[in-house]
Enzyme design. Structure first.
Site, PDB file in Angstrom:
ATOM      1  N   GLU A   1       1.290 -32.935 -11.739  1.00 32.28           N
ATOM      2  CA  GLU A   1       2.086 -34.141 -11.544  1.00 32.28           C
ATOM      3  C   GLU A   1       2.455 -34.718 -12.897  1.00 32.28           C
ATOM      4  OE1 GLU A   1       0.510 -37.261  -9.093  1.00 32.28           O
ATOM      5  OE2 GLU A   1      -0.241 -35.866  -7.573  1.00 32.28           O
TER       6      GLU A   1
ATOM      7  N   GLU B   1      -7.050 -35.459  -7.752  1.00 31.90           N
ATOM      8  CA  GLU B   1      -7.457 -36.700  -8.416  1.00 31.90           C
ATOM      9  C   GLU B   1      -8.773 -37.269  -7.900  1.00 31.90           C
ATOM     10  OE1 GLU B   1      -3.099 -38.235  -9.938  1.00 31.90           O
ATOM     11  OE2 GLU B   1      -4.110 -39.367  -8.365  1.00 31.90           O
TER      12      GLU B   1
END
Length: 472
Positions: free
Chosen positions: A379, A191
């Protein structure tokens, strides 16, 4: 006459006219996944390990941030977290009980190099060897993320310093050399947008800065440069056959109506609004729209940077949670986003807007824009309130969320997009960054006072999905 004949003739209703067959008698939709599909759970080192001062681990930016009063809800820290540093074998048993064949984990950089560089810490290496060996003994394939936000605090200047990208590459290459005889899948960075923008523009995450636009763009550049240099270093030091990718939470745009003009708008938005992150990684350049928009604030790029940033990947992994809705319009951009209003459904975290279609469109847009060799969902999950009633946690709201999202991932896979695996976030409740322990994302409840793990209803649901290898 049997029930099926009655329903088909309509005689049971006295209509004298035939009715469409009842859904129960229609051909079932195939909701199964390929036999080699990877089912797993995901965690991150700082969120679960604890033991922050043990066995040579160095201090990280999140240690500093969480110990700064007022930065994290309830002044929580990751000092103990889920105590997985000591309970990793127990957590492997949780995975085994679910029936997963894969597990996404991260390495704490400061356990390997206490100050980010220099002499490696053998106790840290030994720990991850034990974790990996335990997973393999349980028949679980590890997918290892090299950096999940816990930056060694001793690195001068942190991500504002270009040299941090090179320090990351040295560390990533070193660990790939140590693990790639058993670990065959590595993700460089988790991320980009979170540790750059939320940490250096918004100030809500470590290191808690609110920099000027030009400085933020330089931090972003150092982040993608670290990824690219990391790919090259892992490739240079890992055993042959190692697969390398990135785990990114690109902003995913969903066409508000599935029509050609709105689909085109969503695709354009996905490329342009991720220009400084995934677009740069996949195209090896900063697109003109981004550079023109930033002007004098655009990042300073040195020779060779973009070639490194665009290093070929074996897969792309996506962290997909909430959608952004977009429609076509007559503006110069050709699209406009639709804001999330008060009535928009959300899970327990205010940011976690429920929009299952983002699962399909995220996979589709990335596939059509950049044609990656393979895709994983690194995720996907949801926070929920998770009250314990008579010893049970019946998180039906989380099951609702997961069922609908997995259904949309199935649609993408069924349409031929190269989705190879799914990692549910998360195996267990953990330290949820600035939310501390106030938000629970796990499918196992963690009593942080006793460290007892309790399977939730969502764990039973996921176990059944894996057992059948199909949407339940």
């Amino acid at each position: 006459m049997n029930r099926r004949e009655i329903l088909q003739t309509g005689l049971a209703f006295g209509t004298g006219a035939a009715l469409a067959p009842h859904r129960a008698f229609a051909d079932p939709i195939n909701l199964s996944f390929p036999k080699d599909f990877r089912w797993g759970c995901a965690t991150a080192a700082y969120q679960i390990e604890g033991a922050v001062k043990e066995d040579g681990r160095g201090q990280t930016n999140w240690d500093v941030f969480s110990h700064t009063p007022g930065r994290v809800a309830n002044n929580d820290t990751g000092d103990v977290a889920c105590d997985s540093y000591h309970r990793y074998a127990e957590d492997t048993e949780l995975l085994k009980a679910l029936g997963v064949n894969s597990y996404r984990m991260s390495i704490a950089w400061s356990r390997i190099f206490t100050t980010g560089r220099g002499k490696p810490n053998q106790m840290g290496i030994d720990y991850y060897n034990k974790v990996v060996d335990g997973l393999l003994s349980a028949g679980i394939r590890p997918y290892v993320t090299m950096f999940h936000w816990d930056l060694p605090a001793a690195l001068p200047g942190g991500w504002q310093n270009r040299d941090t990208a090179f320090a990351f590459a040295d560390y990533a290459g070193f660990m790939a050399g140590k693990l790639s005889d058993r670990v065959h899948d590595f993700m460089t960075i988790n991320e980009l947008r979170c540790f750059t923008d939320i940490g250096h523009l918004e100030g809500r995450h470590a290191p808690g800065l609110k920099l000027a636009p030009a400085e933020v763009n330089q931090v972003r550049h150092h982040g993608v440069l670290a990824h690219g240099l990391g790919v090259q270093a892992i490739r240079a030091h890992a055993k042959a056959g190692t697969a390398i990718g990135i785990a990114d939470n690109a902003t995913f745009y969903v066409p508000v109506i599935e029509t050609p003009e709105h689909i085109a708008a969503a695709k354009k938005a996905t490329r342009e609004q991720n220009a400084m992150f995934l677009t740069a990684v996949m195209e090896g350049r900063y697109i003109d729209e981004y550079l023109n928009q930033e002007g004098a604030n655009a990042p300073k790029v040195q020779a060779g940077d973009m070639a490194a940033i665009g290093s070929p990947l074996d897969f792309v992994a996506l962290n997909i949670y909430a959608p952004e809705w977009v429609r076509a319009d007559d503006s110069p951009k050709g699209y406009a986003t639709i804001p999330h209003i008060a009535s928009t459904p959300r899970m327990a975290s205010p940011w976690l807007v429920v929009g299952p279609e983002v699962a399909y469109w995220g996979v589709r847009m990335v596939s059509e824009l950049w044609k990656p060799k393979a895709l994983y969902i690194s995720e996907n999950g949801a926070s929920a309130d998770d009250p314990i009633v008579n010893g049970r946690i019946d998180d039906a709201d989380r099951v609702m969320y997961l069922r609908n999202y997995v259904g949309q991932f199935h649609r993408a896979m069924a349409e031929g997009y190269p989705l190879k695996g799914y990692f549910l976030w998360s195996l267990m409740d953990n330290f949820e960054w600035a939310d501390g322990y106030s938000k629970r994302f796990g499918i196992h409840y963690v009593d942080f006072a006793t460290q007892k793990r309790i399977p939730k209803l969502s764990a039973a649901w996921y176990k059944e999905v894996i057992r059948r290898n199909q949407l339940v």
